[in-house]
Design a protein around this motif. Structure first.
Motif, mmCIF file in Angstrom:
data_model
loop_
_atom_site.group_PDB
_atom_site.id
_atom_site.type_symbol
_atom_site.label_atom_id
_atom_site.label_comp_id
_atom_site.label_asym_id
_atom_site.label_seq_id
_atom_site.Cartn_x
_atom_site.Cartn_y
_atom_site.Cartn_z
ATOM 1 N N ALA A 285 0.824 -1.204 0.000
ATOM 2 C CA ALA A 285 0.000 0.000 0.000
ATOM 3 C C ALA A 285 0.863 1.260 0.000
ATOM 4 N N MET A 286 1.986 1.223 0.702
ATOM 5 C CA MET A 286 2.894 2.363 0.711
ATOM 6 C C MET A 286 3.431 2.649 -0.692
ATOM 7 N N ARG A 287 3.814 1.585 -1.419
ATOM 8 C CA ARG A 287 4.313 1.753 -2.779
ATOM 9 C C ARG A 287 3.220 2.354 -3.675
ATOM 10 N N LEU A 288 2.017 1.881 -3.504
ATOM 11 C CA LEU A 288 0.897 2.379 -4.301
ATOM 12 C C LEU A 288 0.611 3.844 -3.962
ATOM 13 N N LEU A 289 0.671 4.171 -2.693
ATOM 14 C CA LEU A 289 0.400 5.535 -2.252
ATOM 15 C C LEU A 289 1.498 6.479 -2.730
ATOM 16 N N ALA A 290 2.754 6.021 -2.693
ATOM 17 C CA ALA A 290 3.863 6.848 -3.158
ATOM 18 C C ALA A 290 3.714 7.161 -4.645
ATOM 19 N N ALA A 291 3.248 6.175 -5.422
ATOM 20 C CA ALA A 291 3.068 6.391 -6.856
ATOM 21 C C ALA A 291 1.935 7.377 -7.136
ATOM 22 N N ALA A 292 0.974 7.467 -6.207
ATOM 23 C CA ALA A 292 -0.176 8.351 -6.403
ATOM 24 C C ALA A 292 0.080 9.771 -5.917
ATOM 25 N N ALA A 293 1.190 9.979 -5.251
ATOM 26 C CA ALA A 293 1.488 11.300 -4.688
ATOM 27 C C ALA A 293 2.236 12.161 -5.697
ATOM 28 N N ARG A 294 1.910 13.438 -5.730
ATOM 29 C CA ARG A 294 2.585 14.396 -6.592
ATOM 30 C C ARG A 294 3.272 15.440 -5.717
ATOM 31 N N TRP A 295 4.575 15.636 -5.969
ATOM 32 C CA TRP A 295 5.372 16.515 -5.134
ATOM 33 C C TRP A 295 5.992 17.633 -5.965
ATOM 34 N N ASP A 296 6.150 18.785 -5.348
ATOM 35 C CA ASP A 296 6.880 19.904 -5.942
ATOM 36 C C ASP A 296 8.244 19.953 -5.262
ATOM 37 N N GLU A 297 9.313 19.784 -6.050
ATOM 38 C CA GLU A 297 10.658 19.731 -5.484
ATOM 39 C C GLU A 297 11.479 20.956 -5.883
ATOM 40 N N LYS A 298 12.487 21.251 -5.049
ATOM 41 C CA LYS A 298 13.392 22.363 -5.315
ATOM 42 C C LYS A 298 14.834 21.863 -5.259
ATOM 43 N N SER A 299 15.666 22.439 -6.090
ATOM 44 C CA SER A 299 17.093 22.111 -6.069
ATOM 45 C C SER A 299 17.773 23.005 -5.042
ATOM 46 N N ALA A 300 18.219 22.405 -3.926
ATOM 47 C CA ALA A 300 18.758 23.225 -2.839
ATOM 48 C C ALA A 300 20.039 22.683 -2.238
ATOM 49 N N LEU A 301 20.579 21.592 -2.777
ATOM 50 C CA LEU A 301 21.769 20.993 -2.182
ATOM 51 C C LEU A 301 23.035 21.472 -2.873
ATOM 52 N N PRO A 302 24.146 21.514 -2.151
ATOM 53 C CA PRO A 302 25.411 21.957 -2.758
ATOM 54 C C PRO A 302 25.943 20.922 -3.737
ATOM 55 N N ARG A 303 26.933 21.325 -4.511
ATOM 56 C CA ARG A 303 27.543 20.399 -5.470
ATOM 57 C C ARG A 303 28.486 19.468 -4.721
ATOM 58 N N LEU A 304 28.240 18.171 -4.834
ATOM 59 C CA LEU A 304 29.002 17.188 -4.072
ATOM 60 C C LEU A 304 30.489 17.260 -4.398
ATOM 61 N N SER A 305 30.823 17.467 -5.650
ATOM 62 C CA SER A 305 32.231 17.481 -6.054
ATOM 63 C C SER A 305 32.996 18.666 -5.462
ATOM 64 N N ASP A 306 32.268 19.671 -5.008
ATOM 65 C CA ASP A 306 32.902 20.866 -4.454
ATOM 66 C C ASP A 306 32.500 21.073 -2.995
ATOM 67 N N LEU A 307 32.211 19.956 -2.296
ATOM 68 C CA LEU A 307 31.666 20.050 -0.949
ATOM 69 C C LEU A 307 32.578 20.806 0.020
ATOM 70 N N PRO A 308 33.895 20.540 0.077
ATOM 71 C CA PRO A 308 34.726 21.293 1.030
ATOM 72 C C PRO A 308 34.638 22.801 0.837
ATOM 73 N N ASN A 309 34.673 23.263 -0.413
ATOM 74 C CA ASN A 309 34.581 24.700 -0.658
ATOM 75 C C ASN A 309 33.197 25.228 -0.307
ATOM 76 N N ALA A 310 32.169 24.395 -0.526
ATOM 77 C CA ALA A 310 30.819 24.807 -0.140
ATOM 78 C C ALA A 310 30.728 25.000 1.365
ATOM 79 N N ILE A 311 31.381 24.121 2.106
ATOM 80 C CA ILE A 311 31.394 24.237 3.572
ATOM 81 C C ILE A 311 32.132 25.509 4.003
ATOM 82 N N LEU A 312 33.283 25.741 3.393
ATOM 83 C CA LEU A 312 34.083 26.904 3.759
ATOM 84 C C LEU A 312 33.404 28.214 3.393
ATOM 85 N N SER A 313 32.485 28.182 2.414
ATOM 86 C CA SER A 313 31.816 29.407 1.990
ATOM 87 C C SER A 313 30.589 29.744 2.834
#
Length: 750
Positions: A285-313
């Motif tokens: 039922a969880m799988r079925l419910l997840a497929a029926a849900a519609r979400w609005d997402e935002k891109s908010a995470l730092p770039r993984l390849s540049d994580l140390p500089n993202a932390i320092l900034s």
């Protein structure tokens, strides 16, 4: 089998045959202190001396020791068993000081209705706080019982002996502990000092005892909250948002509500769950419910390849936590500096988090593997707008913890769902991808170290800077729970704060135990948290010790000095020197012969500079083709004060070495600009059985009569330093970015 009746501690203690509560006993035999007569006469009353361990917060003896009329004895602790073996050690402490056989005791671990409030089981504090409290409470209870026996038998206490639950007279007369508590004499305040037994007389403490929690684990018996199946229980699964910032736009739940076995779909804002009769029906039922849900997402995470500089900034709140001498005034001499980085780490709990809750009227009971039942209770009560007295949290062991993983969130999920489906136990089991994507991680960190060397080859100037988020977003307020953050009546997460020294968070162990004439340490606290973070075993000590111990090796190499000798040259603490020398001796450090692809390394720290000492020597083997490093053997020396259970202590150190090695060689949370992508064991690899070392030796330095020093996390940092230094020795190149993966080692070896 669970009983959902809400019990109070007072009701339990007042039950049949339990004769310990006395509300009129102002003064008991064997107790000292100011009397009511002193107060009435105007006699000068000095302030009470501080009580040892957790007695300062729960000072009544019967908060810790309960003796029934039939002689049965229960020991209470506000700490929880999460694999560190304290159930066994705490019973050993109580048995020793009460002069009773170990098997005569029962232990009640953290339960908001029954036990003292000892906050979180964290920071290697179980023996230091709870063990100390139980030791003193048991010793004082023994003296009170002997004094009462002397009164009844007409003999001075020094002619009586407490043994096997009886107080015996030289002429053979004896009274059982159960008989002696009939006048309810243990409901008294603890004293600052206790008539502790001399370590030379110990028969239970400092003795290897098989852990009480192991048999069920290895025989397949019910051992964890995941195994609990109370009568009438139903199953629930939560549909988590696909990413941190996602908002639920719509969900068509009709098909799910009509699916076989489904009892109810629960929606509250962004919180979405389904309840079903069986677990498999709930998963489908969880799988079925997840497929029926519609979400609005935002891109908010730092770039993984540049994580140390993202932390320092990120914006930081800077504090100078150590200034010694004139660290900026040094001139001349050889100078070195290095930057080290650590990724986000998952707890990687083998069993995804689980909780069971039952709501009845305005009462809620939750069974949870949280590390803090009282803070979790307060958070759940706040989320449900209930008085905290209406919520009971009972600890049940879980298969995976050592920090703030998904346990508290699962408890919040279960409580919220149970309120929507009352009067039956509701079991919430997280899925693997939910545990990996939504648990709070150990923060990514950056350190920068610099030092100058004198003509004599010693360090004359030391500088250490560390950048880190907070290392604790544990419950207390409702906003720490995912369910509360996702409800329509949303409770925002509390603002992150640094943890104060001397224990610290991101700056834990940033101040080295080594002594330098000039030193400066700065903590750059980062309030902004790109990923959800909180406590993971050892907090910032893992990264800080890894950095310090790596840099100590780099400095030793720069002056051409053996790295163990170099450490000893800068150590004044004799116990630290003893620990370093023991590990080097048992490893046979001076006789090590370097071979192709093999290297040795050393690491040392005193955890938090106030807990156990640990030194580790390690040998690694590096496969030149793949770059993959393997820890071949490790030799550790540990000084944790008075030892209670040698086997339990060895277990802890062995486990810490394995976990730290896994972090150091394999582990790293991955993500894209929107979602966590390391959501299974393929994308978040950990050490497997094939990578387990050929041998781990742990040599204990016992300090009879000395205070307990927490040892559960003492090996995390030294193990990382030892492994990293051994890799550098094997390949002839220093890698300063964790993990020391096969690809990084292969690239460095080219």
């Amino acid at each position: 089998m669970m009983n959902s009746v809400i019990l109070s501690r007072r009701r339990v203690l007042a039950g049949a045959g339990a004769l310990v509560v006395s509300f009129g006993a102002a003064h008991a035999i064997g107790q000292e202190g100011n009397t009511a007569q002193d107060m009435q006469s105007g006699a000068r009353v000095s302030p009470p001396a501080p009580l040892p361990g957790s007695l300062k917060d729960a000072p009544l003896l019967d908060s810790w020791i309960r003796i029934d009329g039939d002689g049965g004895i229960t020991v209470f602790t506000g700490k929880v068993e999460l694999g560190q073996g304290i159930k066994t050690s705490l019973l050993q402490v109580a048995a020793e000081q009460l002069s009773v056989p170990l098997q005569a005791l029962k232990l009640q671990t953290a339960d908001t209705a029954l036990t003292p409030n000892e906050g979180f089981t964290a920071g290697s504090h179980s023996m230091q706080d709870s063990g100390t409290a139980i030791m003193h409470a048991a010793a004082q209870s023994r003296i009170i019982l002997v004094g009462e026996a002397g009164r009844r038998l007409g003999l001075p206490p020094d002619q009586l002996e407490a043994k096997d639950g009886f107080v015996q007279a030289p002429d053979g007369r004896k009274l059982s502990y159960g008989e002696l508590v009939s006048e309810q004499i243990l409901h008294v305040r603890a004293q600052p000092s206790s008539p502790l037994k001399h370590p030379n007389s110990f028969s239970v403490m400092n003795t290897p005892v098989r852990r009480a929690d192991i048999p069920a684990m290895v025989t397949g018996a019910p051992a964890y909250v995941q195994d609990m199946r109370p009568p009438g229980m139903v199953h629930a699964r939560v549909v988590r948002p696909p990413s941190y910032e996602a908002q639920l736009v719509s969900v068509d739940s009709e098909a799910v509500e009509n699916a076989p076995g489904v009892l109810k779909v629960v929606r509250d804002g962004n919180f979405l769950a389904v309840i079903a009769v069986s677990e498999y029906q709930a998963v489908k039922a969880m799988r079925l419910l997840a497929a029926a849900a519609r979400w609005d997402e935002k891109s908010a995470l730092p770039r993984l390849s540049d994580l140390p500089n993202a932390i320092l900034s990120l914006p930081s709140q800077d504090s100078e936590i150590l200034r010694q001498g004139q660290p900026e005034s040094s001139s001349g001499g050889r100078k070195l500096e290095a930057k080290y980085t650590k990724p986000y780490h998952s707890h990687g709990s083998i069993g995804p988090s689980c909780a069971i809750a039952e709501a009845s009227g305005d009462q809620v009971t939750v069974w949870t593997h949280t590390q803090g039942v009282f803070p979790d209770r307060d958070a759940i009560a706040g989320m449900l707008h209930l008085p905290k007295e209406n919520v009971r949290c009972i600890h049940a062991e879980g298969s995976g913890c050592y920090g703030h993983n998904g346990a508290d969130d699962a408890a919040g999920d279960a409580a919220l769902i149970a309120r929507a489906y009352p009067n039956v136990p509701v079991r919430v089991q997280w899925m693997r991808e939910q545990e990996h994507a939504w648990e709070p991680y150990g923060p990514a960190m950056v350190t920068h170290l610099a030092a100058s060397l004198g003509d004599d080859g010693s360090i004359r100037d030391w500088q250490h800077e560390v950048w880190s988020n907070t290392h604790s977003m544990r419950p207390g307020g409702a906003g720490a729970l995912l369910a509360a953050q996702h409800m329509a009546d949303r409770v925002p997460a509390p603002p992150p704060k640094p943890l104060p020294l001397p224990e610290g968070g991101g700056d834990r162990n940033a101040i080295p135990l080594y002594k330098f004439p000039n030193a400066r340490v700065v903590h750059h606290f980062l309030p902004a948290m790109p990923l959800r973070v909180s406590a993971l075993r050892a907090l910032g000590a893992y990264m800080n010790v890894f950095s310090i111990e790596s840099f100590m090796d780099e400095l030793a190499e720069a002056v051409g000095t053996d790295s163990v000798e170099f450490r000893l040259k800068h150590l004044e603490d004799q116990r630290a020197r003893d620990t370093v020398a023991k590990a080097a001796e048992k490893f046979n450090w001076s006789a090590f012969q370097k071979r192709a692809g093999r290297g040795r390394g050393f690491g040392f720290a005193r955890y938090k500079n106030l807990a156990a000492y640990c030194a580790i020597a390690a040998e690694v083997e590096v496969d030149r083709d793949s770059g993959r490093a393997k820890l071949v053997r490790a030799v550790a020396a540990v000084d944790s004060g008075q030892i209670v259970n040698p086997d339990g202590l060895v277990n802890q150190v062995e486990g810490a070495i394995l976990q730290s090695t896994s972090w150091t060689l394999y582990e790293s949370v991955s993500f894209d600009d929107t979602r966590i992508t390391s959501i299974d064991w393929a994308t978040y690899p950990i050490m497997r059985f094939a990578q387990v070392p050929e041998s781990i030796e742990v040599h204990l330095i016992n300090r009879p009569g000395q205070p307990f020093l927490g040892a559960g996390e003492t090996a995390q940092g030294p193990a990382a330093g030892a492994v990293a230094n051994a890799v550098a020795h094997a390949i002839g190149k220093r890698i300063r970015d964790l993990p020391l993966s096969g690809e990084r080692i292969r690239q460095a070896s080219m």
